[in-house]
Design an enzyme around this catalytic site. Structure first.
Site, PDB file in Angstrom:
ATOM      1  N   PHE A 372      -1.006   3.662   0.326  1.00  0.00           N
ATOM      2  CA  PHE A 372      -2.090   2.691   0.323  1.00  0.00           C
ATOM      3  C   PHE A 372      -2.277   2.118  -1.071  1.00  0.00           C
ATOM      4  O   PHE A 372      -2.259   2.851  -2.069  1.00  0.00           O
ATOM      5  CB  PHE A 372      -3.419   3.358   0.732  1.00  0.00           C
ATOM      6  N   ASP A 373      -2.458   0.804  -1.114  1.00  0.00           N
ATOM      7  CA  ASP A 373      -2.944   0.216  -2.352  1.00  0.00           C
ATOM      8  C   ASP A 373      -4.419   0.587  -2.492  1.00  0.00           C
ATOM      9  O   ASP A 373      -5.081   0.896  -1.494  1.00  0.00           O
ATOM     10  CB  ASP A 373      -2.772  -1.303  -2.318  1.00  0.00           C
ATOM     11  N   LYS A 374      -4.933   0.547  -3.694  1.00  0.00           N
ATOM     12  CA  LYS A 374      -6.341   0.921  -3.894  1.00  0.00           C
ATOM     13  C   LYS A 374      -7.282  -0.244  -3.617  1.00  0.00           C
ATOM     14  O   LYS A 374      -8.081  -0.202  -2.672  1.00  0.00           O
ATOM     15  CB  LYS A 374      -6.558   1.433  -5.319  1.00  0.00           C
ATOM     16  N   THR A 377      -8.061  -2.092  -0.115  1.00  0.00           N
ATOM     17  CA  THR A 377      -7.518  -1.317   1.008  1.00  0.00           C
ATOM     18  C   THR A 377      -8.344  -0.050   1.200  1.00  0.00           C
ATOM     19  O   THR A 377      -9.000   0.122   2.229  1.00  0.00           O
ATOM     20  CB  THR A 377      -6.042  -0.967   0.749  1.00  0.00           C
ATOM     21  N   VAL A 574       0.473  -0.021   2.979  1.00  0.00           N
ATOM     22  CA  VAL A 574      -0.707  -0.760   3.398  1.00  0.00           C
ATOM     23  C   VAL A 574      -1.299  -1.463   2.187  1.00  0.00           C
ATOM     24  O   VAL A 574      -1.627  -0.819   1.186  1.00  0.00           O
ATOM     25  CB  VAL A 574      -1.770   0.174   4.021  1.00  0.00           C
TER      26      VAL A 574
END
Length: 683
Positions: A372-374, A377, A574
Site C-alpha cells: 500500500f502507498d501511504k 490510500t 494499491v
C-alpha cells in the site's frame, strides 16, 4: 460451449442479444457463431422453436407407441417437423462456421442427426436436436442475466437533461450537452452528466458508480472560475457523476465531460471490454483443447472402422463414432471460465469495483502480499499543516508567503495542504505569484519567487545533486517533527533556509478494519511503501495495524520493492493510480483507489476501486477467491463429464443420453457461474 461478447471494435454487436459458439475447436470464433434471434418471437424465438421441437417429438412418439392404427407417415412427419424446429438455429450456426473454416459442435450435431435419420432412427435424431437446441436456448437465457447486469449500468444515466441557456431552461438529449453547460437537477432525479456544483446543496447517492452505501453531502465550489480551469482538482465534496441519484435539494451542475466521456461511460466500456480478456485458467483450457480435440477426432475416425475388427454392422460403427464425438465435445470446458469471469466482472461493477479482465480477477484471489502507498490510500490523503518552524531571524509570515506562493501552483496533496492552511494563517494578506514552478519527482518542488530560486521539499533533497545542505537548525527541527510522526518540508529562498513546515495526514478510519479482513482472507503480508521518512511511515503503520513499513523510497525504489515482492509470490500494489503508476505496472495486480475522479487511474489500473473506500478491497479479493473456486468447480465438472461419457459411448451409450448429459453439464457450469451475481462479502 462458448459465449462471444461485444468488443470495442464492434459496437454493433451490442445490439445482438446473444452470441454463442459450440466447438470441437474450443468455440473460438466470432461472426460464425452468432445468432440473430428476433425472428418471430423476439429474443425468445430459439426457446420457442426448441419447445416446439420437443412437443412434436412427444406427439410423434405418442402416436407411434399408443396409436397403432394411425398411418405410419404421421409419427415420421412429426419427427421431421421436430428436426426442422430443433435444427433451425443449429443449421444457421453450422453454415456460418463452415463459411469461415471452423468445424464446430453444431456441425457434429447435424451430422449425428443426419446419420440417425439415415439409419431410420428419426426419433433419436429428433431427441438429439431437441436437447441440443434446448441447451442452447437455456444457456443464452442464463448468460443473458449476467449481461443484463452490465447493460443495466449503461442505462443509469437519464437520456435527457434540463439545461439553463440564455435565461431559460430547455430539455435536450445528454449527447448534446457541451462542456460548460449548466444543468438543473431536481430532487430525486438521476444526474445526466459529470461535473461540479455551482448552485444548491444536496446529498447524492453515488452507489451506482462508486458503490458507496451512504449518500454523500455535496456543496457548490467556492471558486467557479478555478474549478472550470482545473476540473480534475475539484474537491470530492463538489464533484458529481452521471448516473448517481440526487437527494432532496435542487442543484445546478456545470458539465465537465461529454456524455461519451463520463466516468459511467468509461466504466461501462471497460467492463464490456473486460469480458473478452482471458484469465490464466482460460488460457490453460484453450491449450488443453488444442491437444484434446485432435485426439478425439482421431478416435472418432478410428471408431468408424470398428466394424473391421468387431462383428457389427457399419451403421453401428458410424453411430458409435458420432456418439463419441458428441460426448467428447468440450462445450462445458470452453464456457467454464468465461461464464464465471463475466459474472464476476459484472458483480464487481455493481459494487463500484472495476476489474479489467479475467487475469486480474483470478490473480486477486491468489495474492500472497499486498503493498500500500501511504498518502491517500492508508491515510485520508488530506494532510493538514500542523507546525511552522521559522529559522532564526525569519518571520513566520515570510516563510509562509514564499511557501504558499510556490505550492499554490502544484497539485501534490502536501502542496495543496500548505497552500490552503498557509493562506488561512496569512489572512487577507496579498501573496505575489511565483514563476517557473516544477515538480522534482519524489523529492519536492522548485520555483522562482521575487527573483530568487525557491526549493521546498524533504530533507533528503538537500546536500546532493549540487544543492547545498540544510542548516543545522533546520535539520534539528526536522528530526524533532519526524519523531512526532510529522511529514516535513524544508523551505529555502535563494541561499537562505527560511524554516520547516510540518504536516500530518490522518489514517483512514476504515484502514484497520480492511486490513484485518484481508488477513482473514489469507493475505500473508501487508506492507506500506512510501517516500516519506521511515519514522513517519512507522507511526502511520502502527496506527492502522501494519507489521511492515518501508519508508524513504523514491519512485524507482518503489518499483524495485514491488519486484522483490513479486519474486516471492503474487503481489498487488494499491495506490492512487497516478504517482504510483510505475509500481502498479510492475505488480501482479495494480489497484487504484478513488478512481471515479481520475481518468488516469481508470486507465492505468488493473482493478479500480471507484469509491475512496479501502473496505471495497476485501470485497474484491473475496469475490476473486470465490470466482477462482467456481472456475475450478466448473473445470472439474466439465472434464469429469467428458471422462465419463467417452468410455460410456464407446461401450454403447446412445446419442440421446449423451447429448442430455452433455448439455446438462453445460447448464450446470453456467448456472454455477451465475451464483457470483449474488456474491456478498461476509462483512
Amino acid at each position: 460451449m462458448k459465449i462471444s461478447t461485444a468488443s470495442k471494435s464492434a459496437p454493433a454487436a451490442e445490439e445482438r442479444s446473444h452470441t454463442h459458439d459450440h466447438g470441437t475447436t474450443g468455440g473460438r470464433g466470432g461472426e460464425g457463431g452468432e445468432h440473430v434471434r428476433g425472428v418471430v418471437f423476439g429474443a425468445n424465438t430459439e426457446l420457442v422453436f426448441s419447445l416446439a421441437s420437443g412437443a412434436l417429438l412427444a406427439i410423434g412418439f405418442g402416436v407411434e407407441k399408443l396409436a397403432a392404427t394411425a398411418p405410419a407417415w404421421v409419427p415420421t412427419a412429426c419427427f421431421v417437423a421436430a428436426y426442422v424446429f430443433g435444427g433451425f438455429y443449429t443449421v444457421r450456426e453450422a453454415v456460418a462456421n463452415l463459411r469461415v473454416g471452423r468445424f464446430e459442435i453444431d456441425t457434429l450435431m447435424l451430422v449425428a442427426a443426419a446419420g440417425a435419420a439415415f439409419l431410420g432412427a428419426w426419433a433419436e435424431g429428433a431427441l438429439l436436436l431437441f436437447l441440443f437446441s434446448l441447451g442452447h436456448s437455456l444457456e443464452h437465457y442464463a448468460m443473458g442475466r449476467a449481461r443484463q447486469a452490465i447493460e443495466a449500468l449503461a442505462k443509469l444515466a437519464p437520456p435527457t437533461a434540463v439545461v439553463r441557456r440564455a435565461a431559460r431552461s430547455e430539455e435536450v438529449p445528454v449527447e448534446e450537452l457541451k462542456i460548460g453547460d449548466v444543468v438543473l437537477v431536481r430532487p430525486n432525479e438521476r444526474l445526466p452528466t459529470d461535473g461540479f456544483l455551482v448552485k444548491g446543496a444536496s446529498s447524492i447517492d453515488q452507489a451506482p458508480v462508486t458503490g458507496e452505501s451512504i449518500p454523500v453531502d455535496k456543496h457548490p465550489v467556492p471558486d467557479v472560475a478555478a474549478a472550470r480551469a482545473r476540473p480534475d482538482a475539484v474537491s470530492a465534496d463538489s464533484r458529481v457523476f452521471a448516473g448517481t441519484i440526487n437527494g432532496a435539494g435542487a442543484i445546478d451542475v456545470e458539465v465537465t465531460r461529454l456524455s461519451s466521456e463520463s466516468t459511467l461511460a468509461k466504466v461501462v466500456k471497460m467492463v464490456s471490454e473486460a469480458q473478452t480478456q482471458k484469465s490464466p485458467t482460460q488460457r490453460f483450457t484453450e491449450k488443453f483443447e488444442r491437444v484434446f480435440v485432435p485426439a478425439v477426432i482421431t478416435l472418432a475416425i478410428l471408431l468408424l472402422f470398428a466394424w473391421v475388427v468387431n462383428d457389427e454392422p457399419v451403421s453401428a460403427s458410424f453411430y458409435r463414432s458420432m456418439a463419441v464425438l458428441v460426448a467428447a465435445s468440450p462445450c462445458a470446458l470452453a464456457i467454464a471460465t468465461p461464464s464465471a469471469i463475466l459474472s464476476g466482472v459484472a458483480r464487481a461493477a455493481q459494487r463500484g469495483v472495476l476489474v479489467k479482465g479475467g487475469a486480474p480477477l483470478e490473480n486477486l484471489g491468489s495474492l500472497s502480499a499486498i503493498a500500500f502507498d501511504k498518502t491517500g490510500t492508508l491515510t485520508e490523503g488530506r494532510p493538514r499543516m500542523t507546525d511552522v518552524v521559522p529559522a532564526k531571524g525569519v518571520r513566520e509570515q515570510e516563510l509562509l508567503t514564499v511557501a504558499v506562493a510556490v505550492e499554490s501552483l502544484s497539485d501534490h496533496p502536501l502542496a495543496t495542504a500548505i497552500a490552503r492552511d498557509g493562506r488561512r494563517r496569512l489572512g487577507s494578506e496579498m501573496i505575489p505569484t511565483a514563476e517557473d514552478v516544477q515538480a522534482m519527482t519524489g523529492r519536492g518542488v522548485t520555483g522562482t519567487f521575487d527573483g530568487k530560486v525557491v526549493l521546498i521539499g524533504k530533507a533528503e533533497m538537500f546536500g546532493k545533486d549540487g544543492i547545498a545542505p540544510l542548516s543545522d537548525a533546520s535539520a534539528a527541527a526536522i528530526d524533532k517533527l519526524r519523531a512526532r510522526g510529522r511529514t516535513t518540508m524544508a523551505v529555502r529562498h535563494g541561499r537562505r533556509d527560511l524554516g520547516v513546515i510540518g504536516l500530518m495526514d490522518t489514517p483512514r478510519k476504515a484502514a484497520s478494519e480492511a486490513l484485518a479482513r484481508l488477513r482473514e482472507l489469507g493475505i500473508e503480508r501487508l506492507i506500506m511503501i512510501s517516500g516519506d521518512h521511515q519514522m513517519v511511515v512507522e507511526a502511520i503503520a502502527e496506527d492502522v495495524g501494519l507489521d511492515e513499513a518501508w519508508g524513504d523510497l523514491m519512485p524507482e525504489d518503489k518499483v524495485a520493492a514491488i519486484r522483490r515482492l513479486r519474486d516471492q509470490g503474487k503481489v498487488a500494489m494499491v495506490g492512487d493510480g497516478v504517482n504510483d503508476a510505475p509500481a502498479m505496472a510492475n505488480a501482479t495486480v495494480g489497484i487504484a483507489m478513488g478512481a471515479a475522479g481520475s481518468d488516469v487511474a481508470i486507465e492505468t489500473a488493473d482493478v479500480a476501486l471507484m469509491a475512496d473506500d479501502l473496505r471495497h478491497l476485501p470485497f474484491a479479493v473475496g469475490l476473486s477467491r470465490t470466482t477462482r473456486a467456481i472456475i475450478l468447480q466448473n473445470v472439474f465438472v466439465s472434464l469429469g463429464v467428458v471422462a465419463l461419457l467417452v468410455p460410456a459411448t464407446i461401450l454403447g451409450l446412445g446419442i440421446g443420453p449423451a447429448v442430455a448429459v452433455h448439455e446438462g453439464s453445460t447448464l450446470v457450469v453456467v448456472f454455477n457461474a451465475l451464483r457470483l451475481l449474488a456474491y456478498r462479502d461476509r462483512e
